[in-house]
Design an enzyme around this catalytic site. Structure first.
Site, PDB file in Angstrom:
ATOM      1  N   LEU A 182      35.219 -14.827 -23.965  1.00 19.48           N
ATOM      2  CA  LEU A 182      36.576 -15.010 -24.520  1.00 19.48           C
ATOM      3  C   LEU A 182      37.387 -16.386 -23.910  1.00 19.48           C
ATOM      4  O   LEU A 182      37.323 -16.594 -22.759  1.00 19.48           O
ATOM      5  CB  LEU A 182      37.361 -13.821 -24.136  1.00 19.48           C
ATOM      6  CG  LEU A 182      37.118 -12.574 -25.200  1.00 19.48           C
ATOM      7  CD1 LEU A 182      37.939 -11.457 -24.637  1.00 19.48           C
ATOM      8  CD2 LEU A 182      37.548 -12.788 -26.585  1.00 19.48           C
ATOM      9  N   ASP A 183      37.946 -17.101 -24.767  1.00 18.91           N
ATOM     10  CA  ASP A 183      38.767 -18.282 -24.175  1.00 18.91           C
ATOM     11  C   ASP A 183      39.472 -17.816 -23.151  1.00 18.91           C
ATOM     12  O   ASP A 183      40.163 -16.717 -23.002  1.00 18.91           O
ATOM     13  CB  ASP A 183      39.569 -18.707 -25.228  1.00 18.91           C
ATOM     14  CG  ASP A 183      38.923 -19.158 -26.565  1.00 18.91           C
ATOM     15  OD1 ASP A 183      37.584 -19.532 -26.249  1.00 18.91           O
ATOM     16  OD2 ASP A 183      39.674 -19.127 -27.642  1.00 18.91           O
ATOM     17  N   ALA A 184      39.927 -18.617 -22.223  1.00 16.74           N
ATOM     18  CA  ALA A 184      40.886 -18.183 -20.994  1.00 16.74           C
ATOM     19  C   ALA A 184      42.173 -17.670 -21.542  1.00 16.74           C
ATOM     20  O   ALA A 184      42.744 -16.894 -20.671  1.00 16.74           O
ATOM     21  CB  ALA A 184      41.058 -19.621 -20.194  1.00 16.74           C
ATOM     22  N   ASP A 185      42.633 -18.190 -22.766  1.00 12.76           N
ATOM     23  CA  ASP A 185      44.015 -17.912 -23.183  1.00 12.76           C
ATOM     24  C   ASP A 185      43.974 -16.508 -23.971  1.00 12.76           C
ATOM     25  O   ASP A 185      44.790 -15.906 -24.498  1.00 12.76           O
ATOM     26  CB  ASP A 185      44.642 -18.992 -24.001  1.00 12.76           C
ATOM     27  CG  ASP A 185      44.894 -20.163 -23.289  1.00 12.76           C
ATOM     28  OD1 ASP A 185      45.081 -20.102 -21.865  1.00 12.76           O
ATOM     29  OD2 ASP A 185      45.007 -21.131 -24.081  1.00 12.76           O
ATOM     30  N   SER A 186      42.538 -15.941 -24.282  1.00 13.88           N
ATOM     31  CA  SER A 186      42.461 -14.865 -25.074  1.00 13.88           C
ATOM     32  C   SER A 186      42.318 -13.442 -24.256  1.00 13.88           C
ATOM     33  O   SER A 186      42.088 -13.899 -22.831  1.00 13.88           O
ATOM     34  CB  SER A 186      41.274 -14.844 -25.742  1.00 13.88           C
ATOM     35  OG  SER A 186      41.385 -16.093 -26.834  1.00 13.88           O
TER      36      SER A 186
END
Length: 231
Positions: free
Chosen positions: A99-103
């Site tokens: 998962l993206d760091a922002d997700s």
């Protein structure tokens, strides 16, 4: 058991990555360098990778509600926390996909390389569902475009299940695993993702797991994931 599968079950790597290690001559069985991933080995075999003895360890699968700012890697050389730091296990766990760091939201960690490969390889088509908040209201026309597939720089997307949950909130289920795919799909219809949380992988739902918390899956839940990823 075949050597590549043995390494995957020992949590060394996925079966595909294990085959590469074997082909590179980094695996010994006894005093012999083995380059055939189909070589049969057993529990009593002296298997070593780069000189380190390898033995099967108990399989563990954990579900984590990933917070924003945490990276989906086993180790993080920078200042951000690695996802494995949030799981209380003595096993060598690896994230299943990313998962993206922002997700935020549901991500699995395991030492079962074969299960990890089954859950992430596109040919098994395991569905993953995301709750998405967009920066602008989305039209019915653009929802239909997302459902039928949009063109990205690495090719068109496969059909997706998309449901509206508000003017700017949608739920998207995809069966591919491209990098930042949902965010790029939104951009392809002239919108942007403000927040993205994964809420389901196959039959496993995030449920009431709090942000930053992890729990070890029960045997029945793991069996269901194997069923989800059956060819």
């Amino acid at each position: 058991m075949r050597l590549a599968k043995y390494l995957a079950h020992a949590g060394v790597a996925s079966r595909r990555a294990a085959e590469k290690l074997i082909a590179a001559g980094k695996v010994r069985v006894g005093d012999e360098v083995v380059t055939d991933p189909a070589r049969d080995v057993g529990e009593g075999s002296d298997v070593r990778v780069n000189g380190r003895p390898i033995a099967p360890e108990p399989r563990e699968v954990w579900a984590l509600n990933k917070p924003a700012g945490v990276v989906s890697t086993a180790q993080e050389p920078g200042k951000r926390r690695a996802i494995t730091e949030l799981v209380d296990s003595e096993r060598r766990l690896y994230p299943v996909g990313r998962l993206d760091a922002d997700s935020t939201g549901l991500i699995l960690l395991t030492n079962d390389g074969e299960l990890a490969n089954r859950l992430t390889h596109p040919r098994y088509g395991v569905p993953k569902t995301y709750r998405v908040r967009l920066s602008r209201p989305i039209s019915d026309r653009d929802l239909e475009r997302l459902r039928t597939g949009v063109r990205l720089e690495d090719g068109p997307t496969a059909p997706a299940d998309v449901e509206r949950h508000g003017e700017r909130e949608i739920e998207v289920t995809i069966r591919e695993g491209r990098k930042r795919q949902v965010r790029r799909m939104a951009e392809a219809v002239g919108n942007e993702v403000e927040a993205l949380a994964r809420i389901r992988i196959g039959s496993l739902e995030l449920g009431d797991l709090h942000r930053g918390e992890a729990r070890r899956l029960e045997e029945g839940e793991v069996a269901a994931l194997w069923e989800d990823s059956a060819p």
